[in-house]
Design an enzyme around this catalytic site. Structure first.
Site, PDB file in Angstrom:
ATOM      1  N   LYS A 173      -3.674  -7.237   9.208  1.00 55.92           N
ATOM      2  CA  LYS A 173      -2.252  -7.064   8.934  1.00 55.92           C
ATOM      3  C   LYS A 173      -1.437  -8.173   9.582  1.00 55.92           C
ATOM      4  O   LYS A 173      -1.654  -8.528  10.732  1.00 55.92           O
ATOM      5  CB  LYS A 173      -1.800  -5.686   9.431  1.00 55.92           C
ATOM      6  N   THR A 212       3.857   2.872  10.940  1.00 56.28           N
ATOM      7  CA  THR A 212       3.548   2.028   9.773  1.00 56.28           C
ATOM      8  C   THR A 212       2.043   1.842   9.588  1.00 56.28           C
ATOM      9  O   THR A 212       1.549   1.860   8.461  1.00 56.28           O
ATOM     10  CB  THR A 212       4.232   0.644   9.887  1.00 56.28           C
ATOM     11  N   GLY A 213       1.300   1.658  10.680  1.00 53.16           N
ATOM     12  CA  GLY A 213      -0.143   1.461  10.570  1.00 53.16           C
ATOM     13  C   GLY A 213      -0.851   2.699  10.045  1.00 53.16           C
ATOM     14  O   GLY A 213      -1.736   2.609   9.176  1.00 53.16           O
ATOM     15  N   CYS A 214      -0.444   3.868  10.545  1.00 51.87           N
ATOM     16  CA  CYS A 214      -1.013   5.132  10.068  1.00 51.87           C
ATOM     17  C   CYS A 214      -0.732   5.311   8.588  1.00 51.87           C
ATOM     18  O   CYS A 214      -1.598   5.715   7.800  1.00 51.87           O
ATOM     19  CB  CYS A 214      -0.406   6.310  10.832  1.00 51.87           C
TER      20      CYS A 214
END
Length: 268
Positions: A173, A212-214
């Site tokens: 990312k 956001t990552g989840c």
């Protein structure tokens, strides 16, 4: 209806972890199930407490789910101890779980380590080789490839290094001031060919980025559950994340959650 299982920690404020995963999976049209690895007391300003599940109880949760409603995809998030990582790895093999997306939650955005060195080693040895795709951010990728990442070329080289180590596709990312929300996907992704592909994203000027990552990894798992290719799953997940951020929900005193339900319509 396709199904997805999230194995992750609970966020009492609802913006990340299990709660974000279930919201994301629901919004992306799959039936969401969960196995909770830890309870956290947290809000938009930080975490004040963590109560970890026992390895035995985590195994019981996973077993209860998959022996009744087998998941079409699995998203794995926060695993803070070596014992919990081993349970998840054993469960993937025992139950032949498929479409496994691992979000290797190791390093906070601030740079602080979230799990112990021995747990990181078990993560590398036991869990990452079982994943279809790994979704590290820049600091996490630096731990996995053991080198600094300071440019887009570094991202490409790091993704290839991580793939070579673990045999799983890598979605590295962007962000972290390196580029404009573009991510780099490397692995057997284009008709089975080994290659790399930049997945472009839109930078949303929204300070509320909790979870956001989840959310991204859960959306990827949802798309894989529906039978989409890995490339299409990642691109669709990024589009969903951008739209959830663009809805500009503003809750809490810190970095708040996004609106996972921005696209829900209907009488209820």
């Amino acid at each position: 209806m396709k199904t997805a299982l999230t194995i992750a920690g609970s966020d009492s404020s609802g913006g990340a972890g299990i709660q974000a995963d279930i919201k994301t999976m629901t919004a992306n049209g799959v039936y969401a199930m969960s196995a909770v690895t830890a309870l956290t007391a947290q809000n938009t300003t930080g975490v004040t407490g963590i109560m970890e599940a026992t390895p035995e109880f985590l195994k019981e949760q996973i077993s209860s789910v998959v022996t009744d409603i087998f998941p079409d995809a699995v998203k794995i998030g926060m695993l803070s101890s070596a014992a919990l990582i081993n349970v998840v790895a054993q469960s993937i093999k025992e139950f032949k779980l498929k479409n496994v997306v691992v979000d290797p939650v190791m390093v906070a955005t601030s740079g602080a380590k979230l799990i112990s060195d021995d747990a990181i080693e078990v993560l590398k040895k036991s869990l990452l080789p079982l994943a279809l795709v790994i979704t590290p951010n820049i600091p996490e990728a630096e731990v996995l490839c053991e080198k600094k990442i300071q440019s887009q070329q570094d991202m490409e080289e790091a993704a290839k290094t991580i793939f070579d180590k673990f045999g799983a596709a890598v979605l590295l990312k962007g962000g972290h001031q390196l580029n404009d929300a573009n991510d780099y996907l490397f692995g057997n992704i284009d008709g089975g060919e080994l290659c790399g592909k930049w997945i472009n994203g839109k930078r949303i000027q929204n300070p509320n980025t909790h979870g956001t990552g989840c959310t991204l990894s859960s959306a990827i798992a949802s798309n894989l559950a529906k039978g989409k290719s890995l490339v299409d799953s990642v691109q669709s997940a990024k589009n969903y994340l951008s739209a959830a951020l663009a809805a500009m929900l503003d809750l809490g005193k810190g970095s708040g959650p996004m609106n996972h339900a921005f696209a829900i319509k209907g009488d209820f």
